[in-house]
Design an enzyme around this catalytic site. Structure first.
Site, PDB file in Angstrom:
ATOM      1  N   GLY A  37       3.529  17.515   8.107  1.00  0.00           N
ATOM      2  CA  GLY A  37       4.068  16.068   8.061  1.00  0.00           C
ATOM      3  C   GLY A  37       4.431  15.752   9.105  1.00  0.00           C
ATOM      4  N   GLY A  45       0.894  12.034   5.138  1.00  0.00           N
ATOM      5  CA  GLY A  45      -0.126  10.809   5.345  1.00  0.00           C
ATOM      6  C   GLY A  45      -0.277  10.541   6.884  1.00  0.00           C
ATOM      7  N   GLY A  46       0.120  11.224   7.782  1.00  0.00           N
ATOM      8  CA  GLY A  46      -0.031  11.058   9.246  1.00  0.00           C
ATOM      9  C   GLY A  46       0.912   9.788   9.775  1.00  0.00           C
ATOM     10  N   CYS A  48      -0.080   6.824  11.496  1.00  0.00           N
ATOM     11  CA  CYS A  48      -0.554   5.418  11.127  1.00  0.00           C
ATOM     12  C   CYS A  48       0.371   4.921  10.070  1.00  0.00           C
ATOM     13  CB  CYS A  48      -1.952   5.353  11.290  1.00  0.00           C
ATOM     14  SG  CYS A  48      -2.570   3.662  10.874  1.00  0.00           S
ATOM     15  N   HIS A 464     -16.435 -26.030  15.653  1.00  0.00           N
ATOM     16  CA  HIS A 464     -15.603 -26.654  16.693  1.00  0.00           C
ATOM     17  C   HIS A 464     -14.524 -27.487  15.671  1.00  0.00           C
ATOM     18  CE1 HIS A 464     -14.116 -29.412  19.776  1.00  0.00           C
ATOM     19  NE2 HIS A 464     -14.356 -30.380  18.945  1.00  0.00           N
TER      20      HIS A 464
END
Length: 480
Positions: A37, A45-46, A48, A464
Site C-alpha cells: 500500500g 492502488g498506487g 497516482c 481560427h
C-alpha cells in the site's frame, strides 16, 4: 510465526501500474500479488490514484476556479472568492478515490476474474533470486518463490538531510491533501513539480504560501526560458525565496520555523505548516534487492535494460522485471503504464520482445501557468547539433501574438519549438501558458510518428481563432 513457502508462476509486487498486469491471458498461470500500500494508511492502488496525479489534478481544477475571481477585473467582470469549504473539497475528492481503491482491492481479492490470483497485503523483500519473504499485517511471514517476478513497487517522498526535519511533523504529498483544515500559512520546501503545483493549489485557496527554492529558479528541469518565466510569475503571486539553503527546522507552539542562509545572510521563515516537496526515492531499498543480486543506480533505482529486464552484475537476471518509479528516472504515470504494457507483452511473447524506449517522453506540470515539454531543451539541442555538425532553428511564439491569446489577455505564455535546421525534425518543444499540457500533444504526436515541422505546419487546417494557432505560428517560423 513463519508460514511455509508457496510457489507461483508469477509474483507481482505493487498495485499501481503493476495492477494492470493480470488478465485473461494469464488464466493458466498462478499469480501472487503483493502490495504494502501507499501513504500512512497503506491504501491499495498506487500513488497516482491515491496520493499523486489524480487527487492533485482534482485539486488543481478547484484551485483554478478559486483563482479565477482574482483575474476577472481586467476583463471587466467584478467577482470575488467569498468562501473556501476545505472539508467539502477534500471529501469530494477522496470520497470518490477511496471507493475506487477499496473496490480495486476487493476485486483482486474476491472476484471470479481473479481465481488464479492470490492477494497478499504486506511488505515483500528478496531472500534470493526469485525468492521473496512477505511480512503480513498480522506480523506473520509468507515465503514465496516464483518463475517470474514483476517489480512495480513505486517510490515515496524523500526528506532532505536538514537538522530537525524528522521531528517537525512536516507534511509530504502523501498527507497534505487530507489535512483536517486549511492552514493560515504554508511553507513549501522545494521547487520542482510537486512544489509548484501545491503552491498554486494552496495559494488559490487563500493560504499564505512561501515557496523556498535552493536554486535561483523553480522547475529547473524545464527549459531555461520556461523556468525563468515561471519563476517570475510565481514571484509576483506568492512569497518566493530563491537561493536559500535550509539548515534547520523546528516546530513550536506557533507552527514551524525554518532557518537557513541566503547570499551569506541568515534567513528565517515561519509558517503554520510545512510541506516537504524535494523529490522522491525508489522503494527498491525496502525490497532488499541486494539479496537477489539486483543492480541499482546511485540514487537507489533498480537497473533495467530497454526491455525492462532487471540486471544483476551487468547481466540480465532471468525472470525478473521492473517498471515505473522503482526503476525509471522518469517518475511519470504515463511512463509507468507504458513500461507495464512492455513487460506484459514481453512476458507473454518472449520470442518477440518490445523495447520501452522508442518514444519521446513528455512532461506536464499543472501549476498556474501550466508547463509542458517533450524532447530536448535548447541547451541540449545546441550541444547535440554541435557534436553532430548540424544546426538548429528555434521558434518562439507568444500567446499574446495569437487571437485567442488576446481573448485571454495572456502576456506571460509562450511556446518554444526546436528543430533541425535542414530537415525540420522536431527536437524539442516547450510551452508555458493556458492548456500547455493539452497543446503539447500536437508535437508529441509528430515526434512519435516521425513527422517533421514541415510535414505538419502547412498540410492541415488550423482552426481560427483557437489555441492550436500558437503551435502553427511557431512551426511556420522554422519552416519558412
Amino acid at each position: 510465526m513463519t508460514i511455509d513457502a508457496q510457489h507461483f508462476d508469477i509474483a507481482l509486487i505493487g498495485s499501481g501500474s503493476a495492477n494492470s498486469f493480470p488478465g485473461p491471458e494469464f488464466a493458466g498461470r498462478s499469480i501472487v500479488q503483493i502490495d504494502r500500500g501507499v501513504g500512512p494508511a497503506h491504501v491499495f492502488g498506487g500513488t497516482c490514484l491515491n496520493l499523486g496525479c489524480i487527487p492533485t489534478k482534482m485539486l488543481v481544477h478547484t484551485a483554478d476556479l478559486a483563482h479565477a475571481p482574482a483575474e476577472s477585473a481586467r476583463f471587466g467582470v467584478t467577482s470575488a472568492l467569498r468562501h473556501v469549504d476545505w472539508p467539502a473539497i477534500r471529501d469530494r475528492i477522496f470520497g470518490r478515490l477511496d471507493a475506487i481503491s477499496t473496490g480495486g482491492e476487493q476485486y483482486r481479492a474476491d472476484h471470479v476474474d481473479n481465481q488464479n490470483l492470490t492477494l497478499l497485503r504486506g511488505t515483500a523483500r528478496f531472500t534470493g533470486p526469485r525468492a521473496l519473504a512477505v511480512t503480513l499485517a498480522d506480523g506473520t511471514e509468507q515465503h514465496i518463490t516464483a518463475n517470474t517476478i514483476v517489480i512495480g513497487a513505486g517510490s515515496r517522498p524523500a526528506f532532505p538531510p536538514i537538522d530537525g526535519i524528522d521531528q517537525a511533523r512536516a507534511h509530504t504529498s502523501d498527507t497534505i491533501m487530507r489535512i483536517p483544515e486549511l492552514p493560515s500559512s504554508l511553507a513549501i520546501l522545494g521547487s520542482g513539480v510537486v512544489a509548484v503545483e501545491m503552491a498554486h493549489i494552496f495559494a488559490s485557496l487563500g493560504v499564505e504560501v512561501t515557496l523556498i527554492a535552493r536554486s535561483e529558479r523553480v522547475l529547473r528541469q524545464a527549459d531555461a526560458d520556461v523556468s525563468e518565466r515561471l519563476t517570475r510569475v510565481l514571484d509576483e503571486r506568492l512569497h518566493l525565496i530563491t537561493g536559500m539553503t535550509t539548515t534547520s527546522v523546528r516546530r513550536d507552539s506557533e507552527g514551524v520555523l525554518l532557518r537557513g542562509t541566503r547570499d551569506g545572510a541568515e534567513v528565517e521563515v515561519r509558517a503554520q505548516e510545512l510541506l516537504v516537496a524535494t523529490g522522491r526515492i525508489s522503494n527498491a531499498d525496502l525490497l532488499d534487492v541486494d539479496a537477489a543480486g539486483i543492480d541499482t543506480h546511485p540514487d537507489g533505482r533498480i537497473v533495467v535494460d530497454p526491455y525492462q529486464r532487471v540486471l544483476g552484475g551487468g547481466e540480465v537476471l532471468e525472470g525478473i522485471w521492473a517498471l515505473g518509479d522503482v526503476s525509471s528516472a522518469h517518475q511519470l504515470k504515463h511512463v509507468a503504464n507504458h513500461e507495464q504494457k512492455t513487460v506484459r507483452h514481453n512476458v507473454l511473447h518472449p520470442g518477440s520482445m518490445l523495447r520501452s524506449d522508442t518514444m519521446p517522453i513528455p512532461s506536464g506540470v499543472f501549476t498556474d501557468p501550466q508547463v509542458a515539454w517533450v524532447g530536448m531543451d535548447e541547451r541540449a539541442a545546441t550541444a547535440h547539433a554541435e557534436a553532430s555538425g548540424r544546426q538548429i532553428r528555434v521558434a518562439r511564439q507568444d500567446y499574446a501574438g495569437i487571437a485567442y491569446g488576446w481573448a485571454l489577455e495572456d502576456t506571460d505564455g509562450f511556446a518554444k519549438i526546436i528543430v533541425d535546421a535542414e530537415t525540420t525534425e522536431i527536437l524539442g518543444a516547450h510551452i508555458i501558458g493556458v492548456e500547455a499540457t493539452t497543446l503539447i500533444q500536437l508535437l508529441i504526436q509528430a515526434m512519435s510518428t516521425g513527422q517533421t515541422a514541415r510535414d505538419i505546419a502547412t498540410t492541415q487546417y488550423w482552426i481560427h481563432p483557437a489555441m492550436p494557432e500558437l503551435i502553427e505560428n511557431a512551426l511556420l517560423q522554422v519552416t519558412d
